[in-house]
Structure formats: structure tokens, C-alpha cells
Scaffold this active site. Sequence first.
Site, mmCIF file in Angstrom:
data_model
loop_
_atom_site.group_PDB
_atom_site.id
_atom_site.type_symbol
_atom_site.label_atom_id
_atom_site.label_comp_id
_atom_site.label_asym_id
_atom_site.label_seq_id
_atom_site.Cartn_x
_atom_site.Cartn_y
_atom_site.Cartn_z
ATOM 1 N N SER A 90 0.848 -1.184 0.000
ATOM 2 C CA SER A 90 0.000 0.000 0.000
ATOM 3 C C SER A 90 0.889 1.241 0.000
ATOM 4 O O SER A 90 2.085 1.160 0.263
ATOM 5 C CB SER A 90 -0.887 0.008 1.238
ATOM 6 O OG SER A 90 -0.108 0.256 2.389
ATOM 7 N N LYS A 91 0.273 2.395 -0.280
ATOM 8 C CA LYS A 91 1.038 3.646 -0.293
ATOM 9 C C LYS A 91 1.694 3.882 1.057
ATOM 10 O O LYS A 91 2.844 4.277 1.160
ATOM 11 C CB LYS A 91 0.101 4.818 -0.603
ATOM 12 C CG LYS A 91 -0.181 5.003 -2.073
ATOM 13 C CD LYS A 91 -0.452 6.466 -2.384
ATOM 14 C CE LYS A 91 -0.536 6.720 -3.876
ATOM 15 N NZ LYS A 91 -1.895 6.590 -4.392
ATOM 16 N N ARG A 92 0.927 3.637 2.100
ATOM 17 C CA ARG A 92 1.410 3.840 3.455
ATOM 18 C C ARG A 92 2.608 2.939 3.759
ATOM 19 O O ARG A 92 3.644 3.387 4.246
ATOM 20 C CB ARG A 92 0.245 3.557 4.427
ATOM 21 C CG ARG A 92 0.609 3.512 5.897
ATOM 22 C CD ARG A 92 1.091 4.858 6.396
ATOM 23 N NE ARG A 92 1.525 4.774 7.778
ATOM 24 C CZ ARG A 92 0.712 4.863 8.822
ATOM 25 N NH1 ARG A 92 -0.576 5.054 8.622
ATOM 26 N NH2 ARG A 92 1.177 4.775 10.051
ATOM 27 N N SER A 103 5.823 3.999 1.991
ATOM 28 C CA SER A 103 6.588 5.095 2.577
ATOM 29 C C SER A 103 7.193 4.703 3.923
ATOM 30 O O SER A 103 8.234 5.230 4.315
ATOM 31 C CB SER A 103 5.726 6.353 2.704
ATOM 32 O OG SER A 103 4.532 6.071 3.361
#
Length: 493
Positions: A254-256, A259
Amino acid sequence: MKPARVRFAPSPTGHMHLGSARTALYDYLFARQTGGQFILRIEDTDQKRYVEGAEQELLDGLHWLGLEWDEGPDKGGEYGPYRQSERKEIYQRYARKLVESGHAFYCFCTHEHLQKVREEQIRNKETTKYDGTCRDISLEEADRRIRNGENHVVRFKTPKTGTTTVHDLLRGEIVVENSSLDDSILVKSDGLALYHLAAPVDDHLMEITHVLRGSEWLPTFPLHSLIHKAFGWQEPVWVHLSVFLKPSGKGKMSKREASDLAKDGKSIFIKDLRELGYLPEAVINWIALMGWSYDDHTEFFLLDDLVEKFSLEKLNPSPAAINFTKFDYFNGLHIRNLSIPDLTDRIHPFFVEKGYKPDREKLEQIAPIIQERLQTLDDAPELAGFMFEDDVVINPAELIAKNTTQAESFTILKEIHQVLLQLPQINHETAEPPMRELVEKLGYKPGQIFGILRVAVTGRLVSPPLFETMEIIGKEKVISRIEDAIKMLESYT
RNA sequence: GCCCCCAUCGUCUAGUGGCCCAGGACGGAGCCCUCUCAAGGCUCAAACAGGGGUUCGAGUCCCCUUGGGGGCACCA
């Protein structure tokens, strides 16, 4: 092998990540191997999702990886333009052809109507799809309504019965019921084509022979095949690559989560990898092997080896979890494969980044003794930065060797000082023999003696090989550091 | 929910009916080398998801189950 025309067709909607890099790599390898062309096409038909700078990041990423393309938005070529936003009229022309041949239709349904239909289908536990309201409107009537300024889209007229069989190189035949397919939108009400139309049209016009893309396209694969057939075009060879899963193997990143990786010095974004100290060679080697293999004993590959050895047949259709530990291993392997001048050039910016002012000559002396100790280039300043410092910070407690008292270590240090002081210069050849003699004479273990010297000279318990390190630091500084250490140990309580 | 794809050690994988009581790599454990840390060498532990078929013989072919993944937008 016939020269292939292969395209890498990213959309500039975010950072370039490992998955797209691998697709680009396989595209590149296959094109080069067959003596064909590697084409870069920017799929920016969705202006809402367009991210400023994303296209440049893509170009930079491909350059860094060494994946040079033959045709593209910046390079031009006979089949341009290579940016879909500049091909709007082409798609409209082909959409019209499809409508005229009865393979597509104009749809005037409003969002509200569509929404209502969908809700009702959900309530009835039916599959949500277009209800066919405008499917049978005559072309004459449709044209009239369009002239009257009615909002409309173009939809593909999917056969209602029967099956569609598509062929994927890795999976063989896939048969789907046409009834499970939808009348997908091809052209939006703003006149811009959607991927479903743009990609087949471009692939045909650009004479693409092989389409390598992610397996997330498998569900719409029949649609794309049907569109080629509706135009009477020969289809390219379709190859749907497996997706990358997060390291746990449980789902896509996921994007989270992507990062969050940065905190561990890891990233799935190509632009981050360079500053984290990874080599493009390592990235290439690593991702090449996630979904492709050569044989059961060769794992070290440079880009040119891959061009020679790559084969579509050895591609693996199952999803692969990203393994960063193996990435580190490959990075170490490729660092060790670098020539000293090359390594020197590559570690230089990392020293600068940490505030050192490394001179090239000294850095080139350092490079060989840290080469096999580096996992990432980023490790270099941490390993050898002290060689550029005037003074080192010593923890006196660390000057006391294992299984010795403070007094013993103090004596040892003074003996070391005497021995080194007498040498005209300090290097591996001149210093090691007398130091070994000292070890014999004093009756301690080499580790104890060398340990004390290491701490005195480098200020640390872990360092590159001692004698090489002292040579680089120079006799003068070595002696003065030892003298500082002697004073420190003397007064340490 | 519906549709599609996938399924060998923890992870990446080799394996295309007998060469497999399943091979390699990373990671793990241990040993060797050794001035620390590495690098390198050697050794060990570790897998064919389950059940039915087909066959003289199945990790390899077929079916089912299970598990995992992807997709169901006027995104790509």
C-alpha cells in the site's frame, strides 16, 4: 529471432516503482535481444490523476537503470506522438470506425441513471454492469442527439452470448463467458479515450509485436482482444507479468507501507534507491530474477548478460514477494564487482553528503579496503569517515583489551608506541612484522594488542584492516593519536 | 458477491511423467579462515497445500477443495 517492437507504457501518476521497472527491463531485454525497438509511450489520458514531474522521474529512472529507449516523447520516432494526450484525434477517429462497424455505440446515459441501475443490481445481488439502455439506438438518431449537444460516451458493444478466448503466453488459453463482460466505456464525455481504446489503437499503429504488462490487466484482457478483433487487426503476443507482493507475501504494497519502508533504508521507488546507496546494476539483477530465471546455478547478471540470456518462456506467472535482504546481497555482490576508480566515483557523493571533503587520491586508497565491507554505498562514510577527521573520539574503557587490566593495556600501548615510532613509515609491510614480534614478546593474543591499537587509532571497535588504515591516515597522525590515547588511559579511572 | 489468475523450503526459484527419499540462491544455525567487521570456504536445518483421479510410475497431466493474489470506475 524476428526483431520485436516492444513498448513500456507507464502513466505519469506517481513514483516509478520496482514493478514498473521490471516491466521496463523485460521490455528492454526482449527488444535488444531480438534487435528490435524499445518504445516509451506515456499513457496520460487521465488528466485528473496526472502528477507534475512524474514523467521526468520516469525518464530519469530509466536512464539510471541503463534502459535506453529507441522511440519516445523526448526522442521522437516514426510512430509518434508518443504521449497519448497528444493523440486524442486518432482515438476519436478509431472510435467512430468502431461505432460505424457496429462494434461500439454512443451512450447518452446520465451518471444518475447509471448509479440507479447499479444500486438496483446490488440490491438484487446481481453483477453490476451496464444495462444496455443505449445499445440499440440507431446511428442516425445518435448523431442527431450528438448534434443537439447531448452529453455522450462511446461504449464497446460486447457480444451478449458465447465465449471469448484469449491467449496469454504464460498462461495459455483463457476462456470467459461474454455475459460476464461489460459494455466498457471507450471514450469519455470529454472526448478523451480511455486506456481500453487507446492502448489497442496505439499498439496497432505503433506496430507493437509483444505486449508485456502487469497481470492487473488480465480481467480486461478479453476486452482488449475483442477490440483488436473488431478492427480486424492481428493481435500482439500478450504477456501478463505477475505482480510484486509486499515482503510478507500478503498482498500488494500500500502507499502507506511503501513510505514506511524508508525508515529501514528501503524503498520500492526507483528514485530513492540511488540515494540509499544501491547500484543500478544490483536493482537490475535483483528484479530480473523476481519472475524470471536462467538455470539453477547462475544468479549474477549484468544488463548485457541478461540481453543475451533472457527468454519469455522462462517467465513465471505466479506473484513474487519482494525480498529486500536479497537485494542487499546483490548490491554487495555488484559493489565488489566494481573497479576501484569506479567505486571511488560512486562513494564520493556519499562522503560529501555526510559533510566530508574527501580528496580523490585518498578516497581511491580507501575504496579497496572497504569494498568488501559495503552492503550499500551509503555504508562507506560510516566505515571510513574517520579517516578524514582530524581527531577521533575515544572511549577510554575501550582501550582496555579483553582479559587485561588497565595497567596492562597501558603498558601494551606504550610498547606499541615505541615500536611504531621507530618505523620510517607505517604500512602493511613495515608495521605488521614488528607488531607481530611485539605480540610474541608480550605474550598476549594478537586480538588484544591489535584491538588496543585499533581503538587508539580509529576511535572505534570495528574498522577496516588496521595496517592499511594506518597507512592512509599517515604516521604522524597515527603517532599523535596513540600519544593522546596513552594520556587518556593514564588518567582514566 | 461476481469474474479472472496463481500454488515446490521463511523468501526468490530449478523441475515440462521415471535422472527428485526434490537442486540452487538469500536469510538462519554451526565450523574454518582471521587484528575487529566483512568477504570467502565447508557443513546442517528447511518445501512439492489437501483430497480424488489418469498412469506400470506424478512435484510434473485432469478434477474438486483450500489458500493466496488481482479485477469489478467517464483510473491506468
